[in-house]
Scaffold this motif. Structure first.
Motif, PDB file in Angstrom:
ATOM      1  N   UNK A 226      11.775  -5.753  12.417  1.00 34.11           N
ATOM      2  CA  UNK A 226      10.946  -5.239  11.319  1.00 34.11           C
ATOM      3  C   UNK A 226      10.444  -3.859  11.742  1.00 34.11           C
ATOM      4  N   UNK A 227      10.760  -2.827  10.982  1.00 35.11           N
ATOM      5  CA  UNK A 227      10.334  -1.481  11.344  1.00 35.11           C
ATOM      6  C   UNK A 227       8.811  -1.426  11.368  1.00 35.11           C
ATOM      7  N   UNK A 228       8.217  -0.912  12.452  1.00 32.68           N
ATOM      8  CA  UNK A 228       6.752  -0.903  12.556  1.00 32.68           C
ATOM      9  C   UNK A 228       6.115   0.060  11.560  1.00 32.68           C
ATOM     10  N   UNK A 229       4.826  -0.195  11.272  1.00 35.90           N
ATOM     11  CA  UNK A 229       4.048   0.798  10.540  1.00 35.90           C
ATOM     12  C   UNK A 229       3.569   1.821  11.572  1.00 35.90           C
ATOM     13  N   UNK A 230       4.188   2.981  11.571  1.00 30.98           N
ATOM     14  CA  UNK A 230       3.859   4.036  12.523  1.00 30.98           C
ATOM     15  C   UNK A 230       2.895   5.008  11.847  1.00 30.98           C
ATOM     16  N   UNK A 231       1.680   5.098  12.359  1.00 29.93           N
ATOM     17  CA  UNK A 231       0.680   6.031  11.849  1.00 29.93           C
ATOM     18  C   UNK A 231       0.532   7.149  12.868  1.00 29.93           C
ATOM     19  N   UNK A 232       0.949   8.352  12.505  1.00 27.80           N
ATOM     20  CA  UNK A 232       0.835   9.515  13.394  1.00 27.80           C
ATOM     21  C   UNK A 232      -0.260  10.422  12.852  1.00 27.80           C
ATOM     22  N   UNK A 233      -1.230  10.753  13.688  1.00 30.64           N
ATOM     23  CA  UNK A 233      -2.310  11.618  13.245  1.00 30.64           C
ATOM     24  C   UNK A 233      -2.114  13.028  13.782  1.00 30.64           C
ATOM     25  N   UNK A 234      -2.592  13.988  13.009  1.00 33.45           N
ATOM     26  CA  UNK A 234      -2.502  15.397  13.400  1.00 33.45           C
ATOM     27  C   UNK A 234      -3.717  16.134  12.868  1.00 33.45           C
ATOM     28  N   UNK A 235      -4.275  16.989  13.715  1.00 39.88           N
ATOM     29  CA  UNK A 235      -5.389  17.843  13.292  1.00 39.88           C
ATOM     30  C   UNK A 235      -4.913  19.187  12.769  1.00 39.88           C
ATOM     31  N   UNK A 236      -3.605  19.316  12.582  1.00 42.94           N
ATOM     32  CA  UNK A 236      -3.057  20.543  12.015  1.00 42.94           C
ATOM     33  C   UNK A 236      -3.014  21.698  12.981  1.00 42.94           C
ATOM     34  N   UNK A 237      -2.921  21.410  14.295  1.00 40.70           N
ATOM     35  CA  UNK A 237      -2.918  22.484  15.278  1.00 40.70           C
ATOM     36  C   UNK A 237      -1.594  23.239  15.322  1.00 40.70           C
TER      37      UNK A 237
END
Length: 331
Positions: A226-237
């Protein structure tokens, strides 16, 4: 046909655990068949730290956030979340895991020294050599010297999707997003140390990063079920390559407006704290228009003024000045 609103953003746990199983079938190009299946411990705490667990139920998700999370869940695509500090980017991963009962969140905090391999697994070669020297003629169980990283664990063949938080991906090496593409597309990766011994040891059980049930690796390769729920965060740097962006579902979290700030304070601190924070909210909004402020600064100020009052408390204006300091200013 599946049900679209798998994640509802209410903070109410799906106690029956059925909603995640009502997703639409994956698109033909996003089907994976890894195995043998490992059962996900759905009742594991979403985070090891108490704050990770305490803040998920009152998390305030707006309609746009709910919609984009569900798009990522159905398409089996990673979710790239951008926004100012304090807008709840990281907490979103814990909120989804909490509501859908998807067990502990696998967190991979990114720094300039993070590498793809460090996210996938760690191999203790020295430990294996030492054990081999103590037991001549015996081949040590190589699985004892391997531990999957957060990224590697997320792509193990669990029967339900794991939640993986890749925190502040924009702080990593410029090549890291492109290196992730192959795993995101193929849903699998190899462990060279196991591939080299696959003819003698075709199946090895290795530890996941969260110390849950051991994961079986066949022929040196890990492939998700099952493909994971990948949450990638970025501050826009910095910007990301187009090839990376087109494979992500993108969500930008705007700073919460006044109604959402009121809801956040009430959810975390209660109605009495909200009633005592009306002037504080106005002051916070006025300051935020002029400088960079995070929502948790408002929560800290509301807590100090309402819950930590009493004898010896500093002057209100002094407290506000200390807590609501501009993030981009001098320390």
């Amino acid at each position: 046909m599946g049900e679209f609103r798998i994640y509802q953003g209410t903070g109410t746990v799906d106690t029956g655990g059925k909603r995640i199983r009502r997703r639409a079938e994956p698109p033909p190009w996003r089907k994976f068949d890894g195995g043998p299946a490992t059962t996900l411990d759905r009742d594991a705490p979403v985070g090891r730290r108490l704050p990770d667990r305490a803040r998920v139920a009152p998390y305030q998700a707006d309609e746009k956030t709910v919609r984009m999370v569900n798009v990522a869940l159905h398409l089996r695509r990673p979710l790239l979340v951008t926004g100012d500090p304090g807008t709840g980017k990281s907490t979103l991963a814990y909120a989804v895991a909490h509501e859908l009962r998807l067990g502990g969140v696998l967190r991979w905090p990114i720094t300039s020294r993070s590498t793809l391999i460090s996210g996938l697994y760690h191999y203790d070669a020295v430990g294996r050599i030492e054990e081999a020297s103590l037991r001549p003629g015996e081949e040590p169980d190589i699985g004892r010297f391997l531990r999957l990283g957060p990224l590697g664990t997320a792509f193990a063949p669990y029967d339900l999707p794991r939640v993986l938080l890749i925190d502040e991906i924009d702080k990593g090496d410029i090549d890291l997003p492109n290196e992730l593409l192959d795993i995101f597309e193929m849903g699998e990766y190899g462990i060279p140390e196991l591939e080299r011994v696959a003819d003698r040891v075709p199946q090895v059980r290795v530890r996941p990063s969260d110390d849950g049930e051991r994961v079986s690796v066949d022929d040196g390769r890990v492939r998700c079920r099952e493909f994971p729920l990948v949450v990638m965060t970025s501050n826009g740097e910095r910007e990301f390559p187009p090839a990376f962006l087109r494979r992500c579902v993108r969500l930008n979290l705007a700073p919460p407006d006044e109604p959402r700030l009121r809801a956040i304070i009430q959810a975390h601190l209660g109605a009495d704290a909200l009633a005592a924070s009306e002037a504080l909210i106005d002051e916070f909004l006025a300051r935020r228009d002029r400088s960079s402020l995070a929502t948790d600064q408002l929560l800290n100020a509301a807590y100090l003024l309402h819950d930590a009052g009493g004898e010896g408390q500093p002057d209100r204006d002094d407290l506000v000045e200390v807590v609501l300091r501009e993030l981009s200013g001098p320390a």
